[in-house]
Each structure stands twice: as C-alpha cells, then as structure tokens.
Design an enzyme around this catalytic site. Structure first.
Site, short mmCIF file in Angstrom:
data_model
loop_
_atom_site.label_atom_id
_atom_site.label_comp_id
_atom_site.label_asym_id
_atom_site.label_seq_id
_atom_site.Cartn_x
_atom_site.Cartn_y
_atom_site.Cartn_z
N LYS A 111 0.86 -1.19 0.00
CA LYS A 111 0.00 0.00 0.00
C LYS A 111 0.89 1.23 0.00
O LYS A 111 1.89 1.28 0.73
CB LYS A 111 -0.93 0.01 1.21
CG LYS A 111 -1.80 1.28 1.31
CD LYS A 111 -2.98 1.12 2.23
CE LYS A 111 -2.62 1.19 3.70
NZ LYS A 111 -2.00 2.46 4.13
N GLU A 180 -9.26 7.46 3.55
CA GLU A 180 -9.19 7.70 5.00
C GLU A 180 -9.66 9.11 5.34
O GLU A 180 -9.16 10.10 4.79
CB GLU A 180 -7.76 7.48 5.50
CG GLU A 180 -7.62 7.75 7.00
CD GLU A 180 -6.37 7.20 7.63
OE1 GLU A 180 -5.58 6.50 6.95
OE2 GLU A 180 -6.17 7.48 8.83
#
Ligand code: KIV
Length: 263
Positions: A111, A180
């Site tokens: 990621k 996020e």
C-alpha cells in the site's frame, strides 16, 4: 481472501470487504481464524507497537519484520504491507527494491499513500508483478504537511483532486484504494466512479469495505479513541483486570495451585 482477485470479486458481488491491521504472528493467527477478509500490516505499527510519534517513523526494516511475523501467523491470507515514508519518492528502482523486500517478507501486495507524483512508481511496481493498493484522503505520512490529523477533501477543489487521484490510481493498475477520513459523500462518489473497490476508514458506510486498526477495535488503548473507530471490546479494562487478578493471586499465595505445578 486468498488473492487480490478476491477484492474485485467482492466488489462485483457487492460483498463488503473487511480489513484489519495486524503486526505480529499471534494476532495474525487470530485474525486469520476470524471472518475478516484481509490483513493490513500498516505503518501504524510505528505508533501502536513501537510507541513512536507518527507513521513517518516506520522504517523498511520494521515493516519487513512485522510483515514476516504476520505471514507466519496467517499463511494463506491476503496481506497488504505499507510502503514506509519516503520510499516512493526516491525513484522507481528504489521503490521496487523496498516493495520487493516487503513481498519477500510475505506481503501479497503493498500500500502506497498518495497518487500525484507517484505515477511512475505505481506503474513500475504493477508492471513488475507487485500489486498496489492506493491510499487517499488523510494519508498519515503527510501529517506534517496537513498540520494534524484532519478530515481531507472538504473543499470542492480538494474533492475534485481526490477524485482525479482515485481515477488515476485505477488507470495505473491499483487493485483497491483506501479512503481515509474524507466526507462520506465524497467517498460514495469515488466508489461510484471507480471499478476497483474502495476501503474506507472514517469515510462513511458507502465504500466497498472498511479497514480498522486492530488495537482500536479491541479498545486496547484507553487514551486513544478516534470517533470513526468502533470499539468491539473494552480490551484495556479486560487486560488490566486479568493482570490485577494475577497480581492479587500471587500476593495471596493462590497462584500457582497444586494443579499448576509441573510434575
Ligand atoms: O497504517 C495503517 O494502519 C493504515 C490504516 C489506518 C488504513 O494505513
């Protein structure tokens, strides 16, 4: 989930993807025995496990060590490992070395935070057989740039940029993207605009899945309770209670009992 193809299958079947972090073999074994789909070896390890001030402090050695431990605990599961701070900004060859080390430590995929400026690196990793998960919105490695842990993508300009970044990640071959701390309406729009799944954290309920930090969902840190993280256990009180019971039993000579003395 066993491979990254399961992410696309889950999205196609409108089955929410459940991700959770783990940093060590024991917890990974528990997560692997649960109904959770995939494990993230987040660079949150720097803060959660090592007590460091931010994810900026996660190093390649640290991430490889945690990834290898998690792989030993969860042999058959999809494990995504975070690329440490700065490692996507030193050219594609350096990024490939770091991602390669994470893959050899046991990751299924890496990621990487952000999109703009990383295009060449992402394409290089994907072409080299390294699956990439994107991460947009409040990308914690940029906390110093953001001036704190704040919701991102609130203004029309920032929201448009985030949508463009998400589309770019998909074009470059990312198999999923974490969103996020962005407004729920923005996360919903991005999810509709992409074919790849979105994994939300503090981004509302209309993403293709959710990710939580394991210690947050277990309520292990009495002093840290982000609004977006639901506590499924008061782990802090449970562990503290067990330790105090142990201390009491030792002091009252109730532990060990005869049955607990090896023959
Ligand atoms: O490092 C981490 O745990 C993460 C999640 C919060 C998405 O990146």
């Amino acid at each position: 989930m066993k491979t990254i193809l399961d992410f696309a299958r889950a999205r196609a079947a409108a089955r929410p993807i459940v991700m959770v972090t783990a940093y060590d073999a024991l917890m990974a074994r528990i997560v692997a025995a649960s109904q959770a789909d995939a494990i993230l070896v987040g660079d949150s390890a720097a803060m959660v496990v090592h007590g460091l001030p931010s994810t900026v402090d996660a190093t390649m050695e640290m991430m490889c060590l945690h990834t290898a431990a998690v792989r030993r605990g969860a042999p058959g599961r999809v494990i995504v490992a975070d690329m440490p701070f700065g490692t996507s900004r030193q050219g594609r060859h350096f990024a490939a070395r770091v991602a390669g080390a994470l893959m050899q430590a046991g990751a299924t995929a890496v990621k990487l935070e952000g999109a703009t400026g990383h295009e060449e690196v992402i394409a290089h990793l994907v072409q080299g057989g390294i699956p990439v998960m994107g991460h947009l919105g409040l990308t914690p490695q940029s906390v110093n740039q953001f001036g704190g842990y704040r919701v991102q993508g609130r203004s029309a300009k920032d929201a448009a940029q985030l949508r463009a970044d998400a589309r770019r990640l998909e074009e470059l071959g990312a198999f999923a993207v974490v969103l996020e701390c962005v407004p729920a309406v923005l996360a919903r729009t991005v999810t509709k605009e992409l074919k790849i799944p979105t994994i939300g954290i503090g981004a509302g309920a209309e993403t293709s899945g959710q990710v939580l930090v394991l210690t947050d969902l277990l309520g292990l840190d009495a002093n840290f309770h982000p609004k977006f993280a639901r506590r499924y256990l008061d782990g802090h009180a449970a562990v503290l209670g067990a330790l105090d019971d142990y201390a009491r039993d030792v002091r009252l000579a109730r532990f060990p009992s005869c049955a607990e003395i090896p023959a």
